[in-house]
Design a protein around this motif. Structure first.
Motif, mmCIF file in Angstrom:
data_model
loop_
_atom_site.group_PDB
_atom_site.id
_atom_site.type_symbol
_atom_site.label_atom_id
_atom_site.label_comp_id
_atom_site.label_asym_id
_atom_site.label_seq_id
_atom_site.Cartn_x
_atom_site.Cartn_y
_atom_site.Cartn_z
ATOM 1 N N ASN A 69 0.802 -1.222 0.000
ATOM 2 C CA ASN A 69 0.000 0.000 0.000
ATOM 3 C C ASN A 69 0.835 1.273 0.000
ATOM 4 O O ASN A 69 0.290 2.364 -0.102
ATOM 5 C CB ASN A 69 -0.904 0.027 1.234
ATOM 6 N N HIS A 70 2.151 1.157 0.131
ATOM 7 C CA HIS A 70 2.956 2.380 0.256
ATOM 8 C C HIS A 70 3.331 2.969 -1.106
ATOM 9 O O HIS A 70 3.827 4.084 -1.176
ATOM 10 C CB HIS A 70 4.216 2.116 1.092
ATOM 11 N N LEU A 71 3.101 2.218 -2.171
ATOM 12 C CA LEU A 71 3.413 2.701 -3.514
ATOM 13 C C LEU A 71 2.152 3.220 -4.192
ATOM 14 O O LEU A 71 1.083 2.608 -4.084
ATOM 15 C CB LEU A 71 4.009 1.575 -4.358
ATOM 16 N N GLY A 72 2.270 4.323 -4.910
ATOM 17 C CA GLY A 72 1.159 4.811 -5.703
ATOM 18 C C GLY A 72 0.845 3.835 -6.822
ATOM 19 O O GLY A 72 1.698 3.026 -7.213
ATOM 20 N N ALA A 73 -0.368 3.901 -7.352
ATOM 21 C CA ALA A 73 -0.789 2.948 -8.384
ATOM 22 C C ALA A 73 0.119 2.989 -9.609
ATOM 23 O O ALA A 73 0.447 1.948 -10.175
ATOM 24 C CB ALA A 73 -2.239 3.223 -8.784
ATOM 25 N N ALA A 74 0.542 4.181 -10.013
ATOM 26 C CA ALA A 74 1.379 4.303 -11.216
ATOM 27 C C ALA A 74 2.720 3.605 -11.033
ATOM 28 O O ALA A 74 3.267 3.027 -11.979
ATOM 29 C CB ALA A 74 1.593 5.769 -11.560
ATOM 30 N N THR A 75 3.245 3.607 -9.810
ATOM 31 C CA THR A 75 4.518 2.945 -9.520
ATOM 32 C C THR A 75 4.308 1.434 -9.374
ATOM 33 O O THR A 75 5.058 0.631 -9.928
ATOM 34 C CB THR A 75 5.148 3.512 -8.241
ATOM 35 N N LEU A 76 3.264 1.051 -8.641
ATOM 36 C CA LEU A 76 2.962 -0.367 -8.431
ATOM 37 C C LEU A 76 2.662 -1.059 -9.765
ATOM 38 O O LEU A 76 2.907 -2.252 -9.932
ATOM 39 C CB LEU A 76 1.771 -0.502 -7.478
ATOM 40 N N ASP A 77 2.172 -0.285 -10.716
ATOM 41 C CA ASP A 77 1.801 -0.777 -12.033
ATOM 42 C C ASP A 77 3.014 -1.217 -12.867
ATOM 43 O O ASP A 77 2.891 -2.005 -13.799
ATOM 44 C CB ASP A 77 1.059 0.350 -12.771
ATOM 45 N N GLN A 78 4.194 -0.719 -12.518
ATOM 46 C CA GLN A 78 5.407 -0.982 -13.310
ATOM 47 C C GLN A 78 6.049 -2.312 -12.924
ATOM 48 O O GLN A 78 5.857 -2.810 -11.819
ATOM 49 C CB GLN A 78 6.426 0.147 -13.094
ATOM 50 N N ASP A 79 6.843 -2.836 -13.838
ATOM 51 C CA ASP A 79 7.626 -4.037 -13.565
ATOM 52 C C ASP A 79 8.554 -3.733 -12.381
ATOM 53 O O ASP A 79 9.253 -2.716 -12.381
ATOM 54 C CB ASP A 79 8.453 -4.398 -14.800
ATOM 55 N N PRO A 80 8.545 -4.586 -11.334
ATOM 56 C CA PRO A 80 9.385 -4.316 -10.164
ATOM 57 C C PRO A 80 10.879 -4.526 -10.385
ATOM 58 O O PRO A 80 11.683 -4.190 -9.524
ATOM 59 C CB PRO A 80 8.847 -5.274 -9.103
ATOM 60 N N ALA A 81 11.252 -5.089 -11.533
ATOM 61 C CA ALA A 81 12.678 -5.237 -11.866
ATOM 62 C C ALA A 81 13.158 -3.908 -12.447
ATOM 63 O O ALA A 81 12.830 -3.565 -13.582
ATOM 64 C CB ALA A 81 12.879 -6.360 -12.863
ATOM 65 N N VAL A 82 13.883 -3.140 -11.631
ATOM 66 C CA VAL A 82 14.333 -1.809 -12.061
ATOM 67 C C VAL A 82 15.803 -1.596 -11.724
ATOM 68 O O VAL A 82 16.266 -2.002 -10.656
ATOM 69 C CB VAL A 82 13.493 -0.683 -11.422
ATOM 70 N N HIS A 83 16.540 -0.973 -12.630
ATOM 71 C CA HIS A 83 17.941 -0.590 -12.409
ATOM 72 C C HIS A 83 18.809 -1.762 -11.950
ATOM 73 O O HIS A 83 19.753 -1.582 -11.180
ATOM 74 C CB HIS A 83 18.043 0.552 -11.384
ATOM 75 N N GLY A 84 18.472 -2.966 -12.374
ATOM 76 C CA GLY A 84 19.254 -4.137 -11.971
ATOM 77 C C GLY A 84 18.922 -4.644 -10.581
ATOM 78 O O GLY A 84 19.572 -5.549 -10.069
ATOM 79 N N GLY A 85 17.891 -4.085 -9.959
ATOM 80 C CA GLY A 85 17.446 -4.535 -8.636
ATOM 81 C C GLY A 85 15.955 -4.836 -8.658
ATOM 82 O O GLY A 85 15.351 -4.975 -9.723
ATOM 83 N N ARG A 86 15.367 -4.944 -7.461
ATOM 84 C CA ARG A 86 13.934 -5.230 -7.342
ATOM 85 C C ARG A 86 13.272 -4.187 -6.449
ATOM 86 O O ARG A 86 13.805 -3.834 -5.395
ATOM 87 C CB ARG A 86 13.716 -6.628 -6.757
ATOM 88 N N ARG A 87 12.120 -3.727 -6.888
ATOM 89 C CA ARG A 87 11.381 -2.723 -6.115
ATOM 90 C C ARG A 87 10.963 -3.313 -4.763
ATOM 91 O O ARG A 87 10.522 -4.461 -4.675
ATOM 92 C CB ARG A 87 10.162 -2.252 -6.911
ATOM 93 N N VAL A 88 11.090 -2.529 -3.717
ATOM 94 C CA VAL A 88 10.788 -2.956 -2.353
ATOM 95 C C VAL A 88 9.292 -2.839 -2.059
ATOM 96 O O VAL A 88 8.645 -1.862 -2.464
ATOM 97 C CB VAL A 88 11.589 -2.099 -1.340
#
Length: 199
Positions: free
Chosen positions: A123-142
């Motif tokens: 719930n801490h991420l906005g919908a537009a961010t949660l909507d994206q692939d969590p694999a970013v910049h060679g890491g994983r979204r928290v």
């Protein structure tokens, strides 16, 4: 382990996309007839299954992605939620802290879903961010998780990893839960923090 998402607004759809990216089946439901959102579900992917609320709540893990004010209505769908894990994705922004049990929105949700194990998360991420692939910049979204049940937190942590996220457990609802909740006109300290973990 079967999963369902209750609520198919921006957050519910973003969660459904996370499941679809990994080819994991998930039921989606609202208080409306499933036919009314079947085309939207199909557009996300074949593993997104529209169901009635009564059918969806049979799942083992239920993501509660409705407005905070609507959670008591969803809780009436079953007489007891024993054996189920609820992932509380709601935010109580605009709700007075005086109206919340121990000033915790998650504890209010836990009280409504009698017998369930509750995990505050996603719930801490906005919908537009949660909507994206969590694999970013060679890491994983928290994604942050808080629960008074360690086993439930581990279960949802493993699911978060399967969805491509990096889960970070914050402890119980009275500690960690307050860091990732909205209430009144304030946001918890970790709300909207878009962090990436590198292994």
């Amino acid at each position: 382990m079967s999963c369902a998402i209750i609520g198919f607004g921006k957050i519910g759809r973003a969660l459904a996309k996370a499941f679809a990216r990994k080819g994991i089946e998930v039921s989606v439901a609202t208080t409306r007839d499933p036919e009314s959102f079947a085309a939207d579900a199909a557009a996300i992917g074949p593993t997104i299954i529209p169901k009635t609320l009564a059918e969806a709540v049979k799942a083992d893990v239920i993501f509660l992605a409705v407005r905070f004010e609507a959670h008591p209505d969803v809780a009436k769908a079953l007489p007891t939620w024993q054996g189920k894990t609820i992932v509380d994705v709601t935010n109580a922004y605009g709700v007075s802290p005086d109206e919340l049990v121990d000033q915790s929105s998650a504890k209010n949700v836990a009280r409504a879903f009698t017998g369930a194990k509750l995990v505050k998360g996603f719930n801490h991420l906005g919908a537009a961010t949660l909507d994206q692939d969590p694999a970013v910049h060679g890491g994983r979204r928290v994604v942050f998780l808080a629960s008074d049940d360690d086993g439930a937190a581990d279960e949802i942590g493993a699911l978060a990893e399967n969805l491509g996220f990096s889960p970070i457990k914050l402890g119980g609802l009275s500690e960690g839960g307050l860091l990732v909740q909205a209430r009144g006109n304030s946001w918890g300290r970790l709300i909207f923090k878009d962090l990436v973990k590198f292994d």
